[in-house]
Structures are given as structure tokens and as C-alpha cells.
Design a protein around this motif. Structure first.
Motif, PDB file in Angstrom:
ATOM      1  N   LEU A 340       0.848  -1.199   0.000  1.00  0.00           N
ATOM      2  CA  LEU A 340       0.000   0.000   0.000  1.00  0.00           C
ATOM      3  C   LEU A 340       0.880   1.244   0.000  1.00  0.00           C
ATOM      4  N   THR A 341       0.409   2.309  -0.621  1.00  0.00           N
ATOM      5  CA  THR A 341       1.131   3.580  -0.510  1.00  0.00           C
ATOM      6  C   THR A 341       0.922   4.104   0.905  1.00  0.00           C
ATOM      7  N   ALA A 342       1.756   5.044   1.298  1.00  0.00           N
ATOM      8  CA  ALA A 342       1.665   5.587   2.649  1.00  0.00           C
ATOM      9  C   ALA A 342       0.258   6.122   2.916  1.00  0.00           C
ATOM     10  N   ARG A 343      -0.296   6.763   1.899  1.00  0.00           N
ATOM     11  CA  ARG A 343      -1.616   7.348   2.098  1.00  0.00           C
ATOM     12  C   ARG A 343      -2.696   6.265   2.235  1.00  0.00           C
ATOM     13  N   GLU A 344      -2.622   5.239   1.362  1.00  0.00           N
ATOM     14  CA  GLU A 344      -3.592   4.145   1.449  1.00  0.00           C
ATOM     15  C   GLU A 344      -3.509   3.464   2.813  1.00  0.00           C
ATOM     16  N   ARG A 345      -2.275   3.338   3.271  1.00  0.00           N
ATOM     17  CA  ARG A 345      -2.085   2.645   4.524  1.00  0.00           C
ATOM     18  C   ARG A 345      -2.667   3.436   5.696  1.00  0.00           C
ATOM     19  N   ARG A 346      -2.414   4.744   5.655  1.00  0.00           N
ATOM     20  CA  ARG A 346      -2.995   5.585   6.721  1.00  0.00           C
ATOM     21  C   ARG A 346      -4.510   5.461   6.721  1.00  0.00           C
ATOM     22  N   ALA A 347      -5.079   5.489   5.531  1.00  0.00           N
ATOM     23  CA  ALA A 347      -6.536   5.410   5.425  1.00  0.00           C
ATOM     24  C   ALA A 347      -7.046   4.078   5.981  1.00  0.00           C
ATOM     25  N   ALA A 348      -6.348   3.002   5.615  1.00  0.00           N
ATOM     26  CA  ALA A 348      -6.768   1.682   6.087  1.00  0.00           C
ATOM     27  C   ALA A 348      -6.661   1.601   7.609  1.00  0.00           C
ATOM     28  N   HIS A 349      -5.545   2.090   8.130  1.00  0.00           N
ATOM     29  CA  HIS A 349      -5.354   2.067   9.583  1.00  0.00           C
ATOM     30  C   HIS A 349      -6.472   2.835  10.283  1.00  0.00           C
ATOM     31  N   GLN A 350      -6.833   3.959   9.684  1.00  0.00           N
ATOM     32  CA  GLN A 350      -7.873   4.807  10.239  1.00  0.00           C
ATOM     33  C   GLN A 350      -9.205   4.046  10.318  1.00  0.00           C
ATOM     34  N   LEU A 351      -9.518   3.337   9.235  1.00  0.00           N
ATOM     35  CA  LEU A 351     -10.780   2.584   9.183  1.00  0.00           C
ATOM     36  C   LEU A 351     -10.806   1.462  10.223  1.00  0.00           C
ATOM     37  N   VAL A 352      -9.643   0.851  10.428  1.00  0.00           N
ATOM     38  CA  VAL A 352      -9.580  -0.218  11.420  1.00  0.00           C
ATOM     39  C   VAL A 352      -9.679   0.369  12.827  1.00  0.00           C
ATOM     40  N   ALA A 353      -8.991   1.479  13.023  1.00  0.00           N
ATOM     41  CA  ALA A 353      -8.975   2.097  14.348  1.00  0.00           C
ATOM     42  C   ALA A 353     -10.336   2.670  14.730  1.00  0.00           C
ATOM     43  N   SER A 354     -11.096   3.088  13.748  1.00  0.00           N
ATOM     44  CA  SER A 354     -12.400   3.672  14.056  1.00  0.00           C
ATOM     45  C   SER A 354     -13.484   2.597  14.186  1.00  0.00           C
ATOM     46  N   GLY A 355     -13.158   1.378  13.759  1.00  0.00           N
ATOM     47  CA  GLY A 355     -14.147   0.307  13.841  1.00  0.00           C
ATOM     48  C   GLY A 355     -15.035   0.221  12.608  1.00  0.00           C
ATOM     49  N   ASP A 356     -14.767   1.051  11.581  1.00  0.00           N
ATOM     50  CA  ASP A 356     -15.573   0.990  10.357  1.00  0.00           C
ATOM     51  C   ASP A 356     -15.355  -0.307   9.598  1.00  0.00           C
ATOM     52  N   VAL A 357     -14.150  -0.863   9.758  1.00  0.00           N
ATOM     53  CA  VAL A 357     -13.845  -2.122   9.100  1.00  0.00           C
ATOM     54  C   VAL A 357     -14.107  -3.266  10.069  1.00  0.00           C
ATOM     55  N   GLY A 358     -14.816  -4.277   9.611  1.00  0.00           N
ATOM     56  CA  GLY A 358     -15.136  -5.400  10.485  1.00  0.00           C
ATOM     57  C   GLY A 358     -14.022  -6.428  10.528  1.00  0.00           C
ATOM     58  N   ILE A 359     -13.377  -6.643   9.371  1.00  0.00           N
ATOM     59  CA  ILE A 359     -12.335  -7.660   9.282  1.00  0.00           C
ATOM     60  C   ILE A 359     -11.111  -7.079   8.590  1.00  0.00           C
TER      61      ILE A 359
END
Ligand code: ADP
Ligand code: MG
Length: 673
Positions: A340-359
Motif C-alpha cells: 500500500l502507498t503511505a496514504r492508502e495505509r494511513r486510510a486503512a489504519h484509520q478505518l480499522v482504528a475507528s471500527g468501520d472495518v469489520g475484518i
């Protein structure tokens, strides 16, 4: 007094070990004199009958006492072939040595050689020999796991030279325990495995060292279990609507074995201590469906699940499988990989940290090191052979996730219970019903064109195929280039006119995904691949596989590779191509024979334990059990029991403390590399 530090000395401190030999020993995992002492012979050669050339018979092993007439060498590919015409008073024969170029100048005409080996259609293949007057070839001699370029003779000389250090190993078992079971001293056992007086003596020595090894393992497991008792997990409410919808969405009905595993998992998830369960089942048995169920149970409870894979390719593969089903269920899945690019990774981390991502799906390394979860409740760990990862980074509010470990390298259930000690075990013993066992054939290189003819017949019938490229030593880049070259060669020759794709570890994620998607969609007929397809790739229409230079792969690896076919209802085939059997090492032959004789992963796992130890398996995956140098799990069940009892009594705890520590430390680092 034992001086354990003496065993830490690097091998270079021994006479006869320079940089070249050190490198070769390194490839066998031998760095110190202690490692050398612990390098267990894979078998012993008893004295073979001495014969004259005229009296050689069939393929019977024999010792010849001969004089060199002339010698010459040539190369074929990577293979160095040394041929000597040798004679005794009854006749002359052609003797061959493989990959021992250093020997050529020493075989000058008139040199006396005693050699042990077998007659074959080319003459006499030498397995061991002495120049001049030594008589080692006729002794009761150890045969060590070795590489093609490291002679038995070298290993024998070196181990001999470290035997005097055996007394420095010390003694973990008190005299009372030893005398009760008539066990030799540890020091004597180390001498005994290298210089036994008989097969029986060798076996007694091996079993003594196996007991120490199993005791260490049991002490480690006991420590681990004690630590775990203090952990607390979130109990999950019973399965409900999402679990039911999952069953509806699945394109098949779960098998009895899958449902049984699910039942056991549901039981664990209801408890306030974290689940620690091993889900074992052969390649293609349907573990992923069970894993996804477990992850969805977390999502259903308003929490999160994480799936950790050992490689990026496997993580992606899992992601694609899970995503397809989760999309229908309205569950969001994130893929976390280093590409992932740095930006994609930040976004993914954000989604996991906020609970928006289930898995979240990713490699062990990424998920454990970098990701903060809003509410992680379930972690699934794929293909983790050791005790399993710890949850350091995953700990939320002092609670530990429930963990499911999946492995396709099965070991018999009773042994799993003992070896993994603190894990509960679920087993998927039978694959989904309509599968036919894969037919496996071993083909020598001269006849590989027939293998391709067979493969093309499948393609013409609308099926798809895999060709697995040889392992090449060196970097991932070198491996990738070799795969590309091979794909180009096949496109121009054997596979002309077919659509041939290529995957390897150097492709960009986007490229690799595109190739995999094209193959899955049937837009490619053949996938030429490195071992990146070893796990996770799932295309039921692929019904035939050719593995090139199959002798260079490990047994577990071959079994995993073979599991890429036989996934649909059609009869599938696996063709293992190798050099001529005469040119293969004994263990390579044993591996290929094992592959042909069974498709049962349990049986292969046991065979593998018996055969293993050969260093020429480039890239063979390490499994936790590789660390059992001396134990033969099948034969040593009684020792496992004894080791357990001893560990419960705390025997050897102080003496073995460092080793236990090392074992636990290594277990924690697995998956982070
Ligand atoms: P594993 O991870 O154990 O190697 P997978 O979970 O990848 O096996 O399953 C192998 C194949 O079998 C996949 O194509 C999967 O869709 C299919 N499969 C799994 N469970 C069943 C089932 N109960 N009935 C039919 N096919 C199944
Ligand atoms: Mg799988």
C-alpha cells in the motif's frame, strides 16, 4: 566441570574449516561446534560386502578395492559429473561421483581407492570412498544430512574432532531419573549418535537426546500455559442472524467436519478466557470457510476480526475470497500489505482504528506491529506452525482476542495435543465429498515432453494448468527472472498457441492481482509460477500441474503445491519432473516416492519427519517441528509422556532454563521476519 561456553565456539575454530566449508555448514544450520555435535546422522552404514568387479551383482551395495586408470569430468547444467575408469584384477568399471569437483585432481592414474556404492546402468555410483589406506567405507559409519557439495567424509572428520567436547554439554537429569529408566548420560549420548557400536546403541543415544528435547518443549509449553491462565477475553454472545446469513450466502453446504469445528469454536468464544485453538486440516479441506465464520462471529458481536497470513500473496488471496462473501453480507474488509502507498495505509489504519472495518486481512508482521483495532475480538492465524503469535499489539483494554490457528501441515491428533500442549485441536479430517484423489506421477527429465503433451490434452479439453518453476538459489529477483524466462521458453515451445501467464514474488501487487484474476476468469490457460502459488490459490478448473525439478523441493512444499489442483469435481493430476533417479540423493528419491504413494497429508507429515534434514532444500519452509532434531514422533510417544511427567515435576527446569527461554523467544518472533 562442563564448560558449556566451549560449545559456542564458531566452526571456524576447527582445523580444516575455512570460509567455504563454513558457508556449506551454515546451509545445514551448523554455526558452532555445539551445532556440529548435535547434527544427527540420518542413518548408519553397516559394513558392506567387499566384492571384485567381476562379482558385482544386480544393484546390491558393495565395496570395491580398485586402482584408477583414468578420470575425467564434465558438467550438465548445475550437475558436475566425475567419471573414473577403475580396475581390479578381475576387470574394469566406470565409477561416477556427482558434484565433487575437488576430487578430480586426486584421482590420478594409479591411485588406490576403496569405494562403496551400487552398480547401475552406467557403471558404479559411488556413495562413499577412501583414497589410499583408510578403511572408513567399511565401518559402521554415520551418514549425515548434507548438501550435494559437502562430502560425508568432511562431516565425519569434523564431528569426530568435536566429540571430545561432549562432556561440556552437562546433564539436566538427576541420577535417580536416569537410573530408573536406564538412560545413558547426555554426554555419552552425544558420542553415541556419532560413533555407535551398533544400531541399538545409536538408538539408545538418540532416544536419550530426544527425551531432553521433549522435556525442553514441555517446560516451555507449561510456562506458556501458566502465562495464559492469567489472560481475560470478551465472551461473545451466541451465534445469531449474521452467522445464519453466512451459511445462506456460501455456495455450498458446510461438511460435517466443518460444522464440528464450528461447534467447538462457538464453545470457546462463549468463554471469558481467550480461545487458543488449532484448526488442522489438509490442503483443500475447507479451513477458510471455518475461519471466516469465526471472524464473522466477532463482527456480529459488534467487534472486529483479524486474519493474519505469513505472506503478502496469501494475505491477498484470503482477502479476495473473504471480500467476495463479505460484500454480500455487508461486512467491510480491509487488506493491509506493505505494498500500500503511505496514504492508502494511513486510510486503512484509520478505518480499522475507528471500527468501520469489520475484518482486517494482512501479514502477521503488519497486523501485529502497526495496526490499532477499535475492538479486536477474534484473530485467525494462518499457517503458523509454532506455538502461535502473541497478541501484544492486539491487546485492547487488557483483554486478549480469541485466537484460531490454522495449519495444513497436520500431525496426528494425539501428537498435536502433546506437542502443542496448550492448544485445543479441531481437525477437518475429510475434504468436501466430491473430490477425487489427485493422481501423482514421477517423470524423469528425458520424458518431460510427454508430461507437457498430457498437460496440453487437459488444456484442449477446456481445463487449466500450473507449471511450477525450479527453485533457484539466490535472490527473489533472480527467481523472478528465471520464472519469466521459463514462461517465455514455454510460450515458444511446449505451450505454443496457449495463453500463458506468469506469477512470482517480484510482481507489483497490481500486476499479480491482474494475472491471478485473469487465470481465475479462465482468460489464461496456464500459470507458470514460483512457489508463490504454494498456498491459497484456488481455481477449481485447474486440473493438472507440472512441477519442474521436483527433487529440489521439500515434501511439505510439494504437498502444498499439489493442493492447488484437485479442487473441483474433475480428476486431477500432478506430474513431478526430476533428473534421472540415479542422479538423485537418497532423500530426494524418498520424498518423490512418498509423494507418488500417498495424497494423505498426515501420512506425508510423518514421512517428512523421518526423511527431513537434508540441507539442499532451498527455501524449504521452517516448521516448528523442525526443531525436534532427535525426536521421531511416531516411535517416541512413550518419551512424550515421560517428558510431560518430568516437566510437571519441574525436572531439569534450572538446567534447561536458557533453552526454554530461547524456544519461547523464537516462538514470539515467528511471523515477524
Ligand atoms: P484449505 O484452506 O483448507 O486449504 P479452502 O478453504 O481453501 O481449503 O477450500 C478449498 C476449496 O473447497 C475451496 O474452493 C472452497 O470453496 C471449497 N469448499 C470448502 N468447503 C466446502 C464444502 N463444504 N463443500 C464444497 N466445497 C467446499
Ligand atoms: Mg487455505
Amino acid at each position: 566441570m562442563p564448560r558449556p561456553e566451549a560449545l559456542e565456539a564458531p566452526v571456524e575454530t576447527l582445523a580444516g574449516v575455512g570460509p567455504a566449508v563454513r558457508r556449506k555448514l551454515g546451509r545445514l544450520g551448523i554455526a558452532t561446534v555445539g551445532d556440529l555435535l548435535a547434527h544427527r546422522p540420518r542413518r548408519y552404514e553397516s559394513a558392506a560386502e567387499e566384492r571384485t568387479i567381476a562379482a558385482l551383482f544386480g544393484e546390491d551395495e558393495a565395496v570395491l578395492d580398485v586402482v584408477v586408470r583414468r578420470a575425467s569430468a564434465r558438467r550438465r547444467g548445475r550437475l558436475h559429473i566425475l567419471t573414473a575408469h577403475v580396475a581390479d584384477e578381475t576387470g574394469e568399471i566406470r565409477a561416477t561421483w556427482f558434484n565433487q569437483p575437488w576430487l578430480e585432481p586426486r584421482l590420478s592414474p594409479g591411485t588406490r581407492v576403496r569405494m562403496r556404492g551400487k552398480p547401475n546402468r552406467y557403471g558404479f555410483q559411488v556413495s562413499s570412498f577412501d583414497l589410499g589406506d583408510a578403511i572408513e567405507t567399511a565401518d559402521f559409519a554415520p551418514v549425515y544430512p548434507s548438501t550435494a557439495d559437502l562430502a560425508q567424509k568432511t562431516l565425519r572428520t569434523l564431528t569426530e574432532s568435536v566429540l571430545r567436547l561432549a562432556r561440556d554439554v552437562g546433564e539436566p537429569l538427576p541420577a535417580s531419573v536416569r537410573s530408573l529408566a536406564a538412560l545413558p548420560l547426555r554426554a555419552d549420548a552425544f558420542v553415541g549418535i556419532h560413533r555407535p557400536s551398533s544400531e541399538d546403541a545409536a538408538e539408545r543415544a538418540r532416544r536419550r537426546l530426544a527425551l531432553d528435547e521433549l522435556l525442553t518443549l514441555q517446560l516451555a509449553l507449561r510456562r506458556r500455559a501458566l502465562e495464559r491462565e492469567t489472560l481475560v477475553a470478551e465472551p461473545l454472545p451466541p451465534a445469531a442472524e449474521l452467522a445464519a446469513r453466512y451459511r445462506d450466502v456460501l455456495p455450498f453446504t458446510l461438511t460435517g467436519a466443518q460444522e464440528r469445528a464450528i461447534g467447538e469454536i462457538d464453545g470457546d468464544l462463549a468463554r471469558a478466557t481467550p480461545m487458543q485453538r488449532l484448526l488442522q486440516g489438509d490442503v483443500g479441506s475447507g479451513k477458510t470457510a471455518v475461519a471466516l465464520y469465526t471472524l464473522l462471529r466477532a463482527v456480529e458481536a459488534g467487534r472486529q476480526g483479524a486474519l493474519m497470513a505469513p505472506t503478502e500473496t496469501l494475505a491477498e488471496q484470503h482477502y479476495l475470497t473473504l471480500e467476495a462473501i463479505c460484500a454480500e453480507l455487508g461486512v467491510r474488509v480491509a487488506l493491509l500489505t506493505s505494498s500500500l502507498t503511505a496514504r492508502e495505509r494511513r486510510a486503512a489504519h484509520q478505518l480499522v482504528a475507528s471500527g468501520d472495518v469489520g475484518i482486517a486481512v494482512g501479514t502477521h508482521a503488519l497486523i501485529q506491529r502497526e495496526v490499532e483495532f477499535a475492538a479486536l475480538a477474534v484473530a485467525v492465524v494462518d499457517e503458523q506452525h509454532r506455538f502461535g503469535v502473541e497478541q501484544r499489539a492486539a491487546l485492547a483494554e487488557g483483554r486478549s482476542p480469541h485466537v484460531l490457528h490454522m495449519t495444513a501441515t497436520p500431525i496426528p491428533r494425539t501428537l498435536a495435543l502433546t506437542v502443542y500442549g496448550d492448544l485445543a485441536v479441531s481437525e477437518i479430517s475429510a475434504p468436501p465429498a466430491e473430490r477425487k484423489p489427485i493422481v501423482t506421477a514421477w517423470v524423469s527429465e528425458e520424458r518431460s515432453s510427454e508430461a507437457y503433451t498430457r498437460l496440453c490434452a487437459h488444456l484442449d479439453a477446456g481445463r487449466q494448468a500450473y507449471v511450477v518453476c525450479p527453485l533457484v538459489e539466490g535472490s527473489e529477483t533472480k527467481l523472478a527472472r528465471a520464472a519469466e524466462d521459463e514462461a517465455a521458453r514455454l510460450r515458444a515451445n511446449e505451450l505454443a498457441g496457449y495463453r500463458v501467464g506468469c506469477v512470482h514474488g517480484r510482481l507489483k501487487t497490481r500486476e499479480r492481482r491482474a494475472v491471478m484474476a485473469a487465470f481465475t476468469a479462465g482468460e489464461l490457460d496456464v500459470l507458470v509460477a514460483t512457489t508463490v502459488i504454494e498456498v491459497g490459490v484456488d481455481v477449481p478448473n485447474a486440473t493438472i500441474m507440472i512441477v519442474q525439478e521436483a527433487d529440489r523441493f521439500g515434501l511439505a512444499q510439494l504437498h502444498q503445491l499439489r493442493g492447488r489442483v484437485g479442487r473441483g469435481a474433475e480428476q486431477s493430476y500432478c506430474l513431478l519432473v526430476s533428473r534421472h533417479p540415479d542422479e538423485l540423493s537418497e532423500t530426494a528419491t524418498e520424498r518423490l516416492e512418498a509423494m507418488v504413494s500417498t495424497t494423505d497429508g498426515f501420512e506425508l507429515a510423518e514421512r517428512d519427519l523421518e526423511i527431513r534434514g537434508e540441507g539442499q532444500l532451498v527455501g524449504a519452509r521452517q516448521s516448528g517441528l523442525t526443531d525436534l532434531h532427535f525426536t521421531r514422533l511416531r516411535a517416541d510417544r512413550d518419551l512424550l509422556e515421560r517428558a510431560k511427567e518430568l516437566a510437571d515435576d519441574g525436572v531439569g527446569e534450572d538446567f534447561l532454563a536458557d533453552e526454554v527461554e530461547r524456544l519461547l523467544g523464537e516462538a514470539e518472533h515467528v511471523g515477524e521476519s
